[in-house]
Design a protein around this motif. Sequence first.
Motif, PDB file in Angstrom:
ATOM      1  N   ALA A  65       0.973  -0.985   0.028  1.00  0.00           N
ATOM      2  CA  ALA A  65      -0.219   0.231   0.002  1.00  0.00           C
ATOM      3  C   ALA A  65       1.006   1.304   0.393  1.00  0.00           C
ATOM      4  O   ALA A  65       0.393   2.437  -0.969  1.00  0.00           O
ATOM      5  CB  ALA A  65      -1.060  -0.044   1.296  1.00  0.00           C
ATOM      6  N   LEU A  66       2.111   1.328   0.571  1.00  0.00           N
ATOM      7  CA  LEU A  66       2.693   2.320   0.014  1.00  0.00           C
ATOM      8  C   LEU A  66       3.251   2.971  -0.538  1.00  0.00           C
ATOM      9  O   LEU A  66       3.540   4.247  -1.044  1.00  0.00           O
ATOM     10  CB  LEU A  66       3.569   2.037   1.910  1.00  0.00           C
ATOM     11  CG  LEU A  66       5.194   3.362   1.851  1.00  0.00           C
ATOM     12  CD1 LEU A  66       3.642   4.579   2.771  1.00  0.00           C
ATOM     13  CD2 LEU A  66       5.861   3.200   3.292  1.00  0.00           C
ATOM     14  N   ALA A  67       4.196   1.539  -1.458  1.00  0.00           N
ATOM     15  CA  ALA A  67       4.962   1.791  -2.815  1.00  0.00           C
ATOM     16  C   ALA A  67       3.723   2.435  -3.551  1.00  0.00           C
ATOM     17  O   ALA A  67       3.674   3.185  -4.584  1.00  0.00           O
ATOM     18  CB  ALA A  67       4.610   0.207  -3.115  1.00  0.00           C
ATOM     19  N   GLU A  68       2.159   1.845  -3.750  1.00  0.00           N
ATOM     20  CA  GLU A  68       1.760   2.332  -4.534  1.00  0.00           C
ATOM     21  C   GLU A  68       0.691   3.575  -4.213  1.00  0.00           C
ATOM     22  O   GLU A  68       0.608   4.628  -5.551  1.00  0.00           O
ATOM     23  CB  GLU A  68       0.251   1.155  -3.773  1.00  0.00           C
ATOM     24  CG  GLU A  68       0.422   0.324  -4.576  1.00  0.00           C
ATOM     25  CD  GLU A  68      -1.169  -1.184  -4.830  1.00  0.00           C
ATOM     26  OE1 GLU A  68      -1.707  -0.603  -3.705  1.00  0.00           O
ATOM     27  OE2 GLU A  68      -0.916  -2.231  -4.710  1.00  0.00           O
ATOM     28  N   LEU A  69       0.994   3.997  -2.592  1.00  0.00           N
ATOM     29  CA  LEU A  69       0.727   5.623  -2.534  1.00  0.00           C
ATOM     30  C   LEU A  69       2.062   6.176  -2.633  1.00  0.00           C
ATOM     31  O   LEU A  69       1.156   7.264  -3.792  1.00  0.00           O
ATOM     32  CB  LEU A  69       0.336   5.586  -1.439  1.00  0.00           C
ATOM     33  CG  LEU A  69      -1.037   5.215  -0.710  1.00  0.00           C
ATOM     34  CD1 LEU A  69      -0.781   4.829   0.996  1.00  0.00           C
ATOM     35  CD2 LEU A  69      -1.626   6.274  -1.049  1.00  0.00           C
ATOM     36  N   VAL A 126       8.047   7.517   5.375  1.00  0.00           N
ATOM     37  CA  VAL A 126       7.817   6.616   6.415  1.00  0.00           C
ATOM     38  C   VAL A 126       8.512   5.542   5.811  1.00  0.00           C
ATOM     39  O   VAL A 126       9.158   4.272   6.524  1.00  0.00           O
ATOM     40  CB  VAL A 126       6.550   7.197   6.083  1.00  0.00           C
ATOM     41  CG1 VAL A 126       5.501   4.889   6.434  1.00  0.00           C
ATOM     42  CG2 VAL A 126       5.731   7.600   7.366  1.00  0.00           C
ATOM     43  N   ALA A 127       8.673   5.373   4.622  1.00  0.00           N
ATOM     44  CA  ALA A 127       9.246   4.124   4.003  1.00  0.00           C
ATOM     45  C   ALA A 127      10.756   4.155   4.466  1.00  0.00           C
ATOM     46  O   ALA A 127      11.437   2.880   4.693  1.00  0.00           O
ATOM     47  CB  ALA A 127       9.165   4.408   2.236  1.00  0.00           C
ATOM     48  N   THR A 128      11.592   5.117   4.902  1.00  0.00           N
ATOM     49  CA  THR A 128      13.296   5.111   4.852  1.00  0.00           C
ATOM     50  C   THR A 128      12.099   4.137   6.734  1.00  0.00           C
ATOM     51  O   THR A 128      13.452   3.829   6.863  1.00  0.00           O
ATOM     52  CB  THR A 128      13.357   6.156   4.568  1.00  0.00           C
ATOM     53  OG1 THR A 128      13.268   6.210   3.239  1.00  0.00           O
ATOM     54  CG2 THR A 128      14.565   5.966   5.106  1.00  0.00           C
ATOM     55  N   ALA A 129      12.048   4.825   7.355  1.00  0.00           N
ATOM     56  CA  ALA A 129      12.000   5.323   8.738  1.00  0.00           C
ATOM     57  C   ALA A 129      11.035   4.064   9.270  1.00  0.00           C
ATOM     58  O   ALA A 129      11.904   3.220  10.353  1.00  0.00           O
ATOM     59  CB  ALA A 129      11.622   6.019   9.426  1.00  0.00           C
ATOM     60  N   LEU A 130      10.762   3.609   8.663  1.00  0.00           N
ATOM     61  CA  LEU A 130       9.705   1.543   8.920  1.00  0.00           C
ATOM     62  C   LEU A 130      10.949   0.734   9.067  1.00  0.00           C
ATOM     63  O   LEU A 130      10.291   0.110  10.225  1.00  0.00           O
ATOM     64  CB  LEU A 130       8.347   1.793   8.679  1.00  0.00           C
ATOM     65  CG  LEU A 130       7.371   2.904   9.501  1.00  0.00           C
ATOM     66  CD1 LEU A 130       6.222   2.262   8.534  1.00  0.00           C
ATOM     67  CD2 LEU A 130       7.421   2.069  10.898  1.00  0.00           C
ATOM     68  N   GLU A 180      11.975  -5.168  11.679  1.00  0.00           N
ATOM     69  CA  GLU A 180      12.558  -5.562  10.694  1.00  0.00           C
ATOM     70  C   GLU A 180      11.335  -6.288   9.426  1.00  0.00           C
ATOM     71  O   GLU A 180      12.037  -6.416   8.393  1.00  0.00           O
ATOM     72  CB  GLU A 180      12.943  -6.730  10.959  1.00  0.00           C
ATOM     73  CG  GLU A 180      14.572  -6.384  12.130  1.00  0.00           C
ATOM     74  CD  GLU A 180      15.230  -7.488  12.660  1.00  0.00           C
ATOM     75  OE1 GLU A 180      15.551  -8.798  12.544  1.00  0.00           O
ATOM     76  OE2 GLU A 180      15.934  -7.538  13.921  1.00  0.00           O
ATOM     77  N   THR A 181      10.365  -6.994  10.127  1.00  0.00           N
ATOM     78  CA  THR A 181       9.630  -7.514   9.350  1.00  0.00           C
ATOM     79  C   THR A 181       9.134  -6.605   8.293  1.00  0.00           C
ATOM     80  O   THR A 181       8.902  -6.989   6.918  1.00  0.00           O
ATOM     81  CB  THR A 181       8.042  -7.847  10.094  1.00  0.00           C
ATOM     82  OG1 THR A 181       8.514  -9.227  10.948  1.00  0.00           O
ATOM     83  CG2 THR A 181       7.211  -8.591   9.131  1.00  0.00           C
ATOM     84  N   PHE A 182       8.942  -5.127   7.866  1.00  0.00           N
ATOM     85  CA  PHE A 182       8.395  -4.840   7.095  1.00  0.00           C
ATOM     86  C   PHE A 182       9.311  -4.181   6.413  1.00  0.00           C
ATOM     87  O   PHE A 182       9.416  -4.547   5.182  1.00  0.00           O
ATOM     88  CB  PHE A 182       8.023  -3.471   8.281  1.00  0.00           C
ATOM     89  CG  PHE A 182       7.588  -1.622   7.278  1.00  0.00           C
ATOM     90  CD1 PHE A 182       8.132  -2.004   6.323  1.00  0.00           C
ATOM     91  CD2 PHE A 182       6.399  -2.025   6.385  1.00  0.00           C
ATOM     92  CE1 PHE A 182       8.081  -0.312   5.436  1.00  0.00           C
ATOM     93  CE2 PHE A 182       5.657  -0.655   5.714  1.00  0.00           C
ATOM     94  CZ  PHE A 182       6.687  -0.013   5.180  1.00  0.00           C
ATOM     95  N   ALA A 183      10.896  -4.632   6.801  1.00  0.00           N
ATOM     96  CA  ALA A 183      11.650  -4.359   5.835  1.00  0.00           C
ATOM     97  C   ALA A 183      11.971  -5.104   5.079  1.00  0.00           C
ATOM     98  O   ALA A 183      12.078  -4.878   3.175  1.00  0.00           O
ATOM     99  CB  ALA A 183      13.030  -3.978   6.611  1.00  0.00           C
TER     100      ALA A 183
END
Length: 128
Positions: free
Chosen positions: A26-30, A108-112, A117-120
Motif C-alpha cells: 500500500a505504501l508503494a502504491e501510494l 515513512v518508507a525509510t524510517a519504518l 525488521e518484518t516490514f523491512a
Amino acid sequence: MEANQTGAGHNAAGTNSALLQMNPRALAELDSACTDLIEALATAQDRAHALSTLATWGLGEAEPSLRAAQALVRIFREKAAGGPGDAHSALGDHLAEAAELRGLLNAVATALPQADETFAQQFGQLDT
C-alpha cells in the motif's frame, strides 16, 4: 494485539498501547499514485500557462468593435495564469501538496524498516 477504531489496541497482557499497521505494498502504491498525480498536475499547469499565452482564441477578439470578445479573452487568459485565483497557481499549490505527501511517504518508507525488521523484509521483497 487487537485494534479498535481509534487505532489503540490491547496487547496480550491486556494493556492499552498504540497500534500502527503498515502494508508495504500500500505504501508503494501510494508513492506511485503521488508520482502519477504530480505528473498530471504538472501537465495541467503547463496547459494553463499555454492557454494564458494563446495568441488567438477565435472569439472575434481581433475585431476592434467586439469589445466583449476582447474582454472575455482577457478574463480567460487571467484565469489560466496571471490573474487572481488563476488555474496555474492553484495547480502549483496542489503540486506542492502532492510533492510534500510523496516526501512524507518516502520518509515513512525509510524510517519504518529501520524500526521494524518484518516490514523491512516485506518492503524489500516488493518489485516496484
